[in-house]
Design an enzyme around this catalytic site. Structure first.
Site, short mmCIF file in Angstrom:
data_model
loop_
_atom_site.label_atom_id
_atom_site.label_comp_id
_atom_site.label_asym_id
_atom_site.label_seq_id
_atom_site.Cartn_x
_atom_site.Cartn_y
_atom_site.Cartn_z
CE1 TYR A 88 -3.67 2.32 0.17
CE2 TYR A 88 -2.76 2.98 2.20
CZ TYR A 88 -3.62 3.67 1.53
OH TYR A 88 -3.94 4.65 0.89
CG ASP A 142 -8.25 3.65 -7.76
OD1 ASP A 142 -7.76 3.97 -8.89
OD2 ASP A 142 -7.92 4.77 -6.64
NE ARG A 283 -6.41 11.98 -0.44
CZ ARG A 283 -5.33 11.62 -1.33
NH1 ARG A 283 -4.45 12.09 -0.56
NH2 ARG A 283 -5.15 11.64 -3.01
NE ARG A 321 -2.02 8.77 -0.61
CZ ARG A 321 -1.92 7.99 -2.00
NH1 ARG A 321 -1.35 8.61 -2.55
NH2 ARG A 321 -3.46 8.48 -2.02
CB ALA A 388 -14.66 21.05 -8.45
CE LYS A 389 -17.52 16.12 -11.65
NZ LYS A 389 -18.29 14.67 -12.17
CG ASP A 508 -4.95 -14.61 -46.10
OD1 ASP A 508 -4.79 -13.95 -46.65
OD2 ASP A 508 -5.50 -14.41 -44.87
CE1 TYR A 509 2.20 -19.07 -45.39
CE2 TYR A 509 3.20 -16.81 -45.89
CZ TYR A 509 3.08 -18.19 -45.47
OH TYR A 509 4.06 -19.04 -44.75
CG ASP A 689 -6.21 -12.23 -41.15
OD1 ASP A 689 -6.05 -12.74 -42.94
OD2 ASP A 689 -5.12 -11.05 -41.48
C1 GDG Z 1 -9.27 10.11 -5.79
C2 GDG Z 1 -8.38 11.27 -6.73
C3 GDG Z 1 -10.99 11.32 -7.89
C4 GDG Z 1 -12.25 16.38 1.81
N1 GDG Z 1 -11.94 16.91 2.73
C5 GDG Z 1 -13.24 16.24 4.10
C6 GDG Z 1 -13.75 15.01 3.48
N2 GDG Z 1 -12.80 15.80 2.43
C7 GDG Z 1 -13.78 14.35 0.69
C8 GDG Z 1 -14.11 15.58 -0.11
C9 GDG Z 1 -14.38 14.60 -1.22
C10 GDG Z 1 -13.10 13.70 -1.18
O1 GDG Z 1 -12.94 13.97 -0.05
C11 GDG Z 1 -11.93 14.09 -1.92
O2 GDG Z 1 -11.99 13.93 -3.80
P1 GDG Z 1 -10.93 14.20 -4.52
O3 GDG Z 1 -12.25 13.50 -5.94
O4 GDG Z 1 -11.28 16.08 -4.85
O5 GDG Z 1 -9.16 14.00 -4.33
P2 GDG Z 1 -9.04 12.12 -4.13
O6 GDG Z 1 -9.05 12.03 -2.65
O7 GDG Z 1 -7.78 12.35 -4.44
O8 GDG Z 1 -9.99 11.37 -4.70
C12 GDG Z 1 -9.59 12.05 -7.87
C13 GDG Z 1 -11.07 10.55 -6.05
O9 GDG Z 1 -10.33 9.74 -6.42
C14 GDG Z 1 -12.37 10.31 -7.02
O10 GDG Z 1 -12.17 9.25 -8.35
O11 GDG Z 1 -11.33 12.80 -8.44
O12 GDG Z 1 -8.75 12.19 -8.84
O13 GDG Z 1 -7.57 11.69 -7.04
O14 GDG Z 1 -15.46 14.02 -1.84
O15 GDG Z 1 -15.43 16.03 -0.05
N3 GDG Z 1 -14.96 14.74 3.82
C15 GDG Z 1 -14.77 15.32 4.92
N4 GDG Z 1 -13.93 16.15 5.88
C16 GDG Z 1 -13.49 16.60 5.08
O16 GDG Z 1 -12.54 17.39 5.29
N5 GDG Z 1 -16.33 14.86 5.80
#
Ligand code: GDG
Length: 735
Positions: A88, A142, A283, A321, A388-389, A508-509, A689
């Protein structure tokens, strides 16, 4: 109903145990929620690591944990401390993670970690094999489990496998660096469907498949030996309703009912109209571009001093990490930058940055999304970026501005965000100014559009889409299987063959009787092939013909000792055993000097390609050339040739890694029919083929046994996988 099982590094429950007692804590993250909806609906299991260090529990405790997980339809993989460290933290997070995010300088190449990664992937695969049955679907997630698809496919080929990569897939130039690149590629290709967040990652993956393994790819279908693997993009979504509703609920609370965090925000910022908040959440990872963001924020303070005292950056960095050295260094760097900026631009009443190094509860997270005027998301590389979303989903008043790095997968979907390059501090400073002064109407228009999209493509839609696509992949594969010569079909062909008085067999060859070689001149027949052909020919009831695109001199030379019929150059030349060469059309070569310079120009521009001049055709070969480039050139060449050959009664044929210009009015179908026109036959069979063999499959009588080699779409009645399968089929007939 067949089941769908989920496999990921972590289970959707973590096991909290203090050495004596334990409790299961449910993960409420978006991905876990989305996938839970899948495996529960399809009666599957979720296989993953429970988070427990297996050295720290005894058999009895393990049985107890297993039982509790069983009730949640989960099956745990147990990892020892060494395995966690090497699989890991070591290989997954110390090798794949930095490499796939283009941080080559951080990549560790540790053979022990690789060994453990393989072993642990095998542990996961074994656990899956315990629970899945033929006909089930397994969806693996993943970068920690890249080898698992192949490990399962090998043992249970009838299990359908989906794989989704949550991080970027790097370009070939980066991926090739890895000593274990082949193993990882083959591991992933054990899946039937491979999903990425965006098309760019899919494109990189396909390019690696081509360059490293040489498999043919048509659109996003990879022809991996005898299987079709599909690669596709599925931009992962979030649980939109959850964020939107939580945000709405918070808005309706009175100040007294709200959290302490919110009260603080209210006291310092929200109550005063000229204070604005910029939010940053991730993170603490070097891919997220946090130092870049801080330097850009300092640049903003410097360049636009009018915002000092008014704008605060709330920065939430979630510990991650922190055993790994690079992450510890990053933490120090961030601490120092925050200190410097606050020292330089702050005063007793004003801190430019509010920095939290911790994880916050969900409600606090939503409060931050809800209260911030701007979200500043600037990863240097990010597979998608869900923050972002989530920010957009939480903006129930439709105000707010998203500043987004072009290096995040999510940028592809968020055209209304202000898109920046995370390495350009000036651009980010300007983007901040633009965001903080953006008219409300414009903010609303942008946010509303983005909301509409992410609401539609939620994590549930994403998961369903993936599952539906796996079903479609099955249809493509079944299409192949439906035509594949089964033992019943084989028995029937053999019975008809035995009963028949006189038989015509067209073979065919290249790609049928023998495999392709980089240099076509090296594809000479071997002893095994001579044996098979001699056996077929020794039966006086058989008329055996090699029907090829090759020139007559080569085939005549190779088969001089075999009493076999030859049809060459796609039907231009015919030679019955013991007779002279003959042709069925009056063809001429007057066109060659006109066409040849065009082909020569393409040879000059495309290293590794060459021209072959046959009696009645010119061929541009590109098997030895760099694949991506030569395919682009092949398309260009076809285009140019089409323009040139318009009035010349010429045909442009596309074979396997060749483009051939030849006289029109001749093809393998016409030639084969010409060959058998005066024969009384009870059994006709043709095997080939490529595209040029399709003429045969179409022209020969309806009751002919037409057989395509490979998995491509065909007019033939049956299919076999490859050259080996053709040879063993013919051996069987002749015996
Ligand atoms: C990997 C890929 C890809 C964050 N801080 C807190 C908290 N969060 C939650 C957010 C969000 C999630 O953690 C972070 O997701 P991200 O997508 O931004 O980033 P990674 O952790 O790097 O995830 C990434 C993802 O996998 C999915 O495929 O988008 O590119 O690197 O949901 O809300 N949640 C809480 N407290 C926090 O302090 N409860």
């Amino acid at each position: 109903m067949s089941k769908i099982h989920i496999v990921s590094n972590r289970l959707p429950y973590s096991v909290n145990h203090d050495g004596k007692n334990f409790e299961l804590i449910e993960s409420v993250g978006g991905l876990a929620t989305g996938l839970k909806s899948v495996y529960t609906r399809y009666n599957g299991k979720w296989i993953g690591w429970s988070g427990v260090n297996s050295d720290s529990i005894d058999e009895e405790q393990r049985a107890e944990i297993d039982l509790a997980l069983e009730e949640k339809s989960c099956s745990a993989v147990y990892l020892s401390e060494k395995e966690i460290l090497e699989y890991y933290e070591g290989f997954s997070n110390g090798t794949i993670w930095p490499l796939f995010h283009y941080f080559n300088q951080y990549v560790s190449y540790n053979a022990n970690h690789w060994e453990t990664y393989k072993n642990v992937n095998q542990l996961f695969a074994n656990k899956v094999l315990e629970v899945c049955e033929d006909g089930d679907t397994v969806w693996i997630h993943d970068y920690q489990l890249l080898l698992v698809p192949e490990m399962i496919k090998k043992i249970k080929p009838k299990v359908t496998i989906g794989f989704f990569l949550h991080i970027p897939f790097p370009s070939f130039e980066v991926f090739r660096i890895l000593p274990w690149r082949m193993e990882l590629m083959n591991g992933m290709l054990g899946a039937d469907l491979i999903g990425f967040h965006i098309y760019d990652y899919e494109r990189h993956f396909i390019s690696c498949v081509r360059r490293l393994l040489g498999y043919e790819v048509s659109f996003n279908q990879i022809h991996a030996d005898d299987r079709i693997v599909i690669a596709d993009a599925f931009p992962m979504g979030i649980d939109y309703q959850k964020f939107h509703e939580a945000s709405t609920e918070i808005m309706h609370k009175t100040i007294q009912e709200r959290s302490d965090l919110y009260k603080e925000l209210e006291k310092y910022f929200l109550a005063s109209p000229d204070r604005q908040l910029v939010l940053s959440i991730d993170r603490l990872d070097y891919t997220k571009g946090i130092p870049h963001r801080l330097r850009a924020f300092a640049r903003f303070m410097e360049k636009y001093p009018e915002f000092r005292g008014k704008v605060t950056l709330i920065m939430l960095a979630v510990p991650s990490r922190n055993q790994v050295e690079e992450y510890q260094k990053l933490k120090s760097e961030v601490d120092e930058l925050v200190g410097n900026i606050n020292g330089s631009y702050g005063d007793i009443n004003y801190s430019p940055i509010w920095y939290f190094y911790r994880s916050l509860p969900f409600d606090n997270l939503v409060e931050l999304y809800n209260s911030s005027d701007v979200a500043l998301i600037t990863p240097v590389r990010d597979g998608m970026n869900l923050v972002a979303k989530e920010y957009v989903a939480s903006r129930i008043t439709h105000t707010g501005v998203l500043i987004l790095s072009e290096m995040a997968g999510v940028a592809k979907e968020m055209g209304e965000a202000i898109i920046i390059n995370p390495n350009n501090e000036d651009e980010i400073a300007d983007a901040l100014k633009q965001a903080l002064t953006m008219p409300v109407e414009e903010q609303k228009a942008r946010i509303s559009n983005m909301q509409e999209r992410i609401q539609r493509y939620s994590v549930f839609k994403w998961a369903n889409d993936f599952v539906e696509r796996i079903d479609k992949v099955k249809t493509v594969q079944n299409d192949f299987l439906a035509k594949k010569i089964s033992s019943a079909v084989y028995a029937n062909i053999k019975m008809k063959y035995k009963k028949a008085g006189k038989r015509a067999i067209f073979l065919d060859y290249d790609g049928t009787l023998t495999s392709f070689h980089k240099n076509p001149q090296n594809a000479i027949p071997n002893d095994e092939l001579f044996d098979i052909l001699n056996k077929l020919i020794s039966d006086p009831q058989n008329i055996v013909t090699i029907i090829s695109g090759r020139d007559r001199y080569t085939l005549e030379k190779w088969f001089k000792d075999v009493p076999i019929n030859l049809i060459c150059e796609h039907g231009v030349w015919l030679k019955k055993q013991g007779q002279e060469w003959d042709t069925i059309t009056a063809v001429n070569n007057d066109w060659m000097p006109m066409i040849r310079p065009t082909l020569e120009r393409f040879v000059d521009r495309t290293p590794g390609t060459f021209i072959e001049e046959k009696n009645y055709s010119l061929v541009w070969h590109y098997r030895k050339a760099e694949q991506d480039q030569s395919e682009i050139r092949a398309n260009e060449l076809k285009d140019e040739l089409r323009g040139l050959t318009g009035n010349l009664n010429l045909e442009i044929m596309e074979g396997s890694k060749v483009i051939e210009v030849k006289n029109g009015g001749v093809n393998k179908g016409i030639a084969a029919m010409h060959f058998i026109k005066n024969e009384q036959l009870d059994f006709i069979m043709a095997i080939g083929d490529d595209w040029t063999d399709e003429f045969m499959f179409k022209e020969l009588p309806n009751d002919a046994y037409t057989i395509k080699v490979g998995i491509k779409h065909t007019a033939a009645k049956y299919k076999v996988e490859n050259v080996e399968a053709v040879r063993s089929f013919l051996k069987g007939l002749a015996d």
